[in-house]
Structures are given as C-alpha cells and as structure tokens.
Design a protein around this motif. Structure first.
Motif, PDB file in Angstrom:
ATOM      1  N   TRP A 118       0.807  -1.218   0.000  1.00 46.06           N
ATOM      2  CA  TRP A 118       0.000   0.000   0.000  1.00 46.06           C
ATOM      3  C   TRP A 118       0.845   1.276   0.000  1.00 46.06           C
ATOM      4  O   TRP A 118       1.862   1.371   0.682  1.00 46.06           O
ATOM      5  CB  TRP A 118      -0.924   0.023   1.209  1.00 46.06           C
ATOM      6  CG  TRP A 118      -1.925  -1.091   1.199  1.00 46.06           C
ATOM      7  CD1 TRP A 118      -1.923  -2.201   2.006  1.00 46.06           C
ATOM      8  CD2 TRP A 118      -3.063  -1.222   0.342  1.00 46.06           C
ATOM      9  NE1 TRP A 118      -2.985  -3.010   1.694  1.00 46.06           N
ATOM     10  CE2 TRP A 118      -3.702  -2.438   0.685  1.00 46.06           C
ATOM     11  CE3 TRP A 118      -3.594  -0.432  -0.674  1.00 46.06           C
ATOM     12  CZ2 TRP A 118      -4.854  -2.876   0.039  1.00 46.06           C
ATOM     13  CZ3 TRP A 118      -4.742  -0.874  -1.316  1.00 46.06           C
ATOM     14  CH2 TRP A 118      -5.363  -2.072  -0.966  1.00 46.06           C
ATOM     15  N   VAL A 119       0.373   2.258  -0.775  1.00 48.10           N
ATOM     16  CA  VAL A 119       1.065   3.544  -0.913  1.00 48.10           C
ATOM     17  C   VAL A 119       0.032   4.663  -0.839  1.00 48.10           C
ATOM     18  O   VAL A 119      -1.067   4.531  -1.373  1.00 48.10           O
ATOM     19  CB  VAL A 119       1.805   3.639  -2.273  1.00 48.10           C
ATOM     20  CG1 VAL A 119       2.510   4.988  -2.415  1.00 48.10           C
ATOM     21  CG2 VAL A 119       2.788   2.498  -2.424  1.00 48.10           C
ATOM     22  N   VAL A 121      -0.936   7.864  -2.399  1.00 48.59           N
ATOM     23  CA  VAL A 121      -0.691   8.611  -3.636  1.00 48.59           C
ATOM     24  C   VAL A 121      -1.478   9.916  -3.563  1.00 48.59           C
ATOM     25  O   VAL A 121      -2.658   9.911  -3.201  1.00 48.59           O
ATOM     26  CB  VAL A 121      -1.125   7.794  -4.865  1.00 48.59           C
ATOM     27  CG1 VAL A 121      -0.904   8.591  -6.148  1.00 48.59           C
ATOM     28  CG2 VAL A 121      -0.362   6.476  -4.919  1.00 48.59           C
ATOM     29  N   THR A 172     -10.275  -0.540  -4.173  1.00 51.96           N
ATOM     30  CA  THR A 172      -9.104   0.214  -4.604  1.00 51.96           C
ATOM     31  C   THR A 172      -9.288   0.830  -5.989  1.00 51.96           C
ATOM     32  O   THR A 172      -8.847   1.953  -6.248  1.00 51.96           O
ATOM     33  CB  THR A 172      -7.858  -0.691  -4.599  1.00 51.96           C
ATOM     34  OG1 THR A 172      -7.748  -1.336  -3.330  1.00 51.96           O
ATOM     35  CG2 THR A 172      -6.597   0.122  -4.841  1.00 51.96           C
ATOM     36  N   PHE A 176      -8.927   4.809  -6.910  1.00 50.55           N
ATOM     37  CA  PHE A 176      -8.149   5.355  -8.028  1.00 50.55           C
ATOM     38  C   PHE A 176      -9.026   6.255  -8.902  1.00 50.55           C
ATOM     39  O   PHE A 176      -8.603   7.343  -9.315  1.00 50.55           O
ATOM     40  CB  PHE A 176      -7.574   4.204  -8.863  1.00 50.55           C
ATOM     41  CG  PHE A 176      -6.989   4.631 -10.168  1.00 50.55           C
ATOM     42  CD1 PHE A 176      -5.719   5.184 -10.233  1.00 50.55           C
ATOM     43  CD2 PHE A 176      -7.711   4.480 -11.351  1.00 50.55           C
ATOM     44  CE1 PHE A 176      -5.177   5.585 -11.450  1.00 50.55           C
ATOM     45  CE2 PHE A 176      -7.178   4.873 -12.563  1.00 50.55           C
ATOM     46  CZ  PHE A 176      -5.913   5.427 -12.615  1.00 50.55           C
ATOM     47  N   LEU A 189      -3.458   3.333  -2.403  1.00 50.99           N
ATOM     48  CA  LEU A 189      -3.522   2.478  -3.576  1.00 50.99           C
ATOM     49  C   LEU A 189      -2.492   1.349  -3.522  1.00 50.99           C
ATOM     50  O   LEU A 189      -1.509   1.424  -2.789  1.00 50.99           O
ATOM     51  CB  LEU A 189      -3.277   3.302  -4.849  1.00 50.99           C
ATOM     52  CG  LEU A 189      -4.218   4.483  -5.112  1.00 50.99           C
ATOM     53  CD1 LEU A 189      -3.790   5.219  -6.367  1.00 50.99           C
ATOM     54  CD2 LEU A 189      -5.667   4.012  -5.226  1.00 50.99           C
ATOM     55  N   SER A 190      -2.752   0.331  -4.332  1.00 44.89           N
ATOM     56  CA  SER A 190      -1.823  -0.779  -4.525  1.00 44.89           C
ATOM     57  C   SER A 190      -1.635  -0.963  -6.025  1.00 44.89           C
ATOM     58  O   SER A 190      -2.354  -0.370  -6.828  1.00 44.89           O
ATOM     59  CB  SER A 190      -2.390  -2.056  -3.885  1.00 44.89           C
ATOM     60  OG  SER A 190      -3.617  -2.425  -4.505  1.00 44.89           O
ATOM     61  N   ASP A 194      -1.251   2.444  -8.305  1.00 43.86           N
ATOM     62  CA  ASP A 194      -0.247   3.426  -7.889  1.00 43.86           C
ATOM     63  C   ASP A 194       0.612   3.841  -9.080  1.00 43.86           C
ATOM     64  O   ASP A 194       0.835   5.036  -9.320  1.00 43.86           O
ATOM     65  CB  ASP A 194       0.615   2.881  -6.745  1.00 43.86           C
ATOM     66  CG  ASP A 194       1.268   1.552  -7.055  1.00 43.86           C
ATOM     67  OD1 ASP A 194       0.872   0.893  -8.046  1.00 43.86           O
ATOM     68  OD2 ASP A 194       2.183   1.148  -6.303  1.00 43.86           O
ATOM     69  N   GLU A 195       1.072   2.855  -9.870  1.00 39.58           N
ATOM     70  CA  GLU A 195       1.900   3.164 -11.036  1.00 39.58           C
ATOM     71  C   GLU A 195       1.092   3.909 -12.098  1.00 39.58           C
ATOM     72  O   GLU A 195       1.597   4.838 -12.750  1.00 39.58           O
ATOM     73  CB  GLU A 195       2.468   1.878 -11.634  1.00 39.58           C
ATOM     74  CG  GLU A 195       3.401   1.104 -10.713  1.00 39.58           C
ATOM     75  CD  GLU A 195       4.666   1.863 -10.367  1.00 39.58           C
ATOM     76  OE1 GLU A 195       4.987   2.857 -11.066  1.00 39.58           O
ATOM     77  OE2 GLU A 195       5.339   1.470  -9.389  1.00 39.58           O
ATOM     78  N   LYS A 204       3.752   9.326  -5.539  1.00 40.62           N
ATOM     79  CA  LYS A 204       3.768   8.437  -4.377  1.00 40.62           C
ATOM     80  C   LYS A 204       4.317   9.243  -3.202  1.00 40.62           C
ATOM     81  O   LYS A 204       5.523   9.483  -3.110  1.00 40.62           O
ATOM     82  CB  LYS A 204       4.636   7.205  -4.646  1.00 40.62           C
ATOM     83  CG  LYS A 204       4.086   6.271  -5.708  1.00 40.62           C
ATOM     84  CD  LYS A 204       4.988   5.044  -5.851  1.00 40.62           C
ATOM     85  CE  LYS A 204       4.495   4.092  -6.923  1.00 40.62           C
ATOM     86  NZ  LYS A 204       5.336   2.886  -7.042  1.00 40.62           N
ATOM     87  N   SER A 272       4.565  -3.230 -11.560  1.00 39.98           N
ATOM     88  CA  SER A 272       3.562  -3.829 -10.684  1.00 39.98           C
ATOM     89  C   SER A 272       3.854  -5.315 -10.469  1.00 39.98           C
ATOM     90  O   SER A 272       3.731  -5.828  -9.343  1.00 39.98           O
ATOM     91  CB  SER A 272       2.165  -3.661 -11.283  1.00 39.98           C
ATOM     92  OG  SER A 272       1.801  -2.300 -11.357  1.00 39.98           O
TER      93      SER A 272
END
Length: 323
Positions: A118-119, A121, A172, A176, A189-190, A194-195, A204, A272
């Motif tokens: 998890w991040v 963002v 999630t 997003f 996000l995961s 995230d990317e 991030k 990812s």
C-alpha cells in the motif's frame, strides 16, 4: 447335483447361460463427476488478485474438478455473505479476522502475500504533511486495510486523524477513479493503480506497507465449510498455489495479462509485477506475528475477549505444504 467350483459345464447349461448374459443390459461408462461449484467474493480487482485470474484462465481450477465463480462485493458484507451461504470464500483475510473476533465462526485458510504494497498517492501539490490538513483521502472501507494503513501513515506524519477526512469508496479501483477525477486529494492504492496514477501526474507521497501488521490477500471461510467440505477447500487452495507458481515462472505472460486487464503500459505492468512477486508467500501460510499485530490495532478501537486464541483465527492445515 450342481456343478462344483471348477467343474466343467455341459453344453446345454452353457448355452442357457450365454443367452441370459446377452440379454443383460450393458452397463454404461461411468459418467464423469460434475465439477464442484465454488463462489469466491472479492472487494476489488488488482494485481494482488492476479493468482485468482490465472487459476481460472490457465485451467488450474478445472484440473482440480472445480467450477469457480467470482462475485464482487464490499469487504464489510463478505463475512455475512459466507455465513448466509451466498459465497464459500472471501479474499480479504483481514475482514475475516475482524469478524471472527466479534464472534462470527470464520477462519483464514490462505495468505498469498508476506507483506503489503500500500502507498499513499497524492496530488503533485502535496509536498509535506501539513498540505494534507483539511484534505480528503480515499480508502476502500472503514476497517479495511487501506483504512488502517492510512491511519498509520497519518501517525507517522505527525497528523491527527481528525485533520484529514477519509472517504470510503468500496474498493481500490474506485479509490483510483475518484482520485483521478479530482474528487479527493489522495488515495491509498496498490499495484497497478499506484503506477497508473504516477503516469497520470500524481505522486507516491508515502509508502505505507511497512507501517502496520495487517493481513493482505488470501482466503477466509466458515468453520462449517471446513467441517463439511475440507477436500473442496484443499482443491481450491492447491489451484491458487499452482497459479502463484505459474505467475513466478511466466513473467512475460503475466506482465501481458496485467497490462491488458488494467489497461496500463507494459512498463507500468512490469513494475507492478515485480512489486507483487517480491512479496508473494512461499507456502500460503501467515506469520502469527501479523495476526497479533492486527489484533493490537483492533484493541485500540474496542475491547477484545481476553481468552482470544490467535491460533483459532487461522487454519493452514489444508495447504499443499501441510501434507
């Protein structure tokens, strides 16, 4: 007297027996056993759930004699859906433990990951902790993993939880979506979201995955399912572990799956893939330290039974490695 065992028959007796045999119906070939139907609930599709897609698309379920259906639903209703018989499994062990300590007869039987990715963002204009004050941050659900990781992140940043508004989205992918439509200033996000967000100009801001011990993706089910359908659970888990092995050994194909499924660039899909493969569990079991850490988080919100046995919340005896 009748013929003794092994004594020769006369010709008349032999003809009568032959006639009787030819009149008997020929037994049909035994029908192939129908596949066992399994329903698995999940809150949101992400790279973390790729093993479930692989298990179906590469035929691992079919080889195990299973016909699996996926049903999307919010984590909050997953436990009751299992107890009502609507589904057999749900993919969030954290939700299962949360419900089990409240008294529901639920047990975690599989953990696909050792750690979590998890991040937090955020918009590009968020450059320091104070910039988050008064802002809205998206999380999947109250008491979901993103919820607890967001709180842990605020604590690390020196922020009071009351200074930031949490917005629940149901998953999630929804988090997003509302981030990229500028309805919130940040989201937990995961991969791959995230990317994908970074490619769209977001940043991030803080890695959250190491800030709390919280179970990630796997399976939980009911005590009744374990009692009555143990072999079906074994088959389901074995198919998923075969999918994990396939994911590790088929990097190129897996990256293509990620890129196509989530409509992202191959470079984003590759990042990812590497993130998720790096935290996959080697055997599907969960360290009890992670369970205890999560219970400590729950104790901050409510009183848990003093006699609570951590081992009663998990049962990894149906893993392939347990045989």
């Amino acid at each position: 007297m009748g013929n003794r065992m092994g004594a020769p028959m006369n010709s008349k007796t032999a003809l009568v027996l032959f006639a009787l045999i030819t009149l008997l119906p020929v037994p049909a070939a035994r029908a192939v056993d129908a596949p066992q139907k399994v329903r698995i609930g999940y809150p949101s599709a992400a790279v973390s759930t790729l093993p479930f897609d692989i298990a179906k698309e590469q035929g691992f379920y079919g080889k195990a004699g299973l016909e699996v259906e996926y049903i999307q639903m919010r984590s909050a209703i997953g436990p009751q859906a299992i107890l009502n018989g609507n589904i057999n499994f749900f993919t969030s062990p954290q939700s299962g433990i949360n419900a089990a300590v409240a008294g529901l007869p639920l047990v975690v039987v599989l953990s696909l990951y050792r750690e979590t990715p998890w991040v937090l963002v955020t918009d590009k204009d968020v450059s320091r902790a104070q910039d988050l004050i008064g802002k809205r941050i998206a999380v999947s659900d109250i008491r979901s993993s993103p919820y607890y990781f967001a709180r842990a992140g605020f604590k690390k940043l020196g922020l009071d939880e009351q200074q930031v508004s949490l917005v629940t989205t149901g998953g999630t992918s929804n988090s997003f979506a509302i981030l990229t439509t500028q309805q919130v200033s940040g989201a937990v996000l995961s991969p791959p979201f995230d990317e994908k967000a970074v490619s769209l100009g977001y940043k991030k801001f803080l890695f959250l995955g190491d800030l709390a011990d919280i179970p990630y993706v796997g399976l939980f089910t009911s005590q009744a399912e374990i009692r009555d359908h143990r072999e079906r659970i074994r088959k389901t888990i074995a198919a998923l572990m075969n999918a994990v092995a396939w994911q590790r050994s088929h990097r190129v194909e897996a990256i293509k799956m990620i890129a196509a499924r989530f409509k992202i660039q191959p470079s984003e899909a590759a990042k990812s893939y590497e993130t998720m493969v790096g935290i996959l569990s080697p055997d599907g079991a969960m360290d009890l330290k992670k369970v205890r850490g999560y219970l400590d988080l729950l104790r901050e919100e409510r009183t848990l039974p003093k006699t609570l046995d951590v081992k009663s919340l998990v049962d990894f005896s149906m893993l392939p490695s347990a045989r």
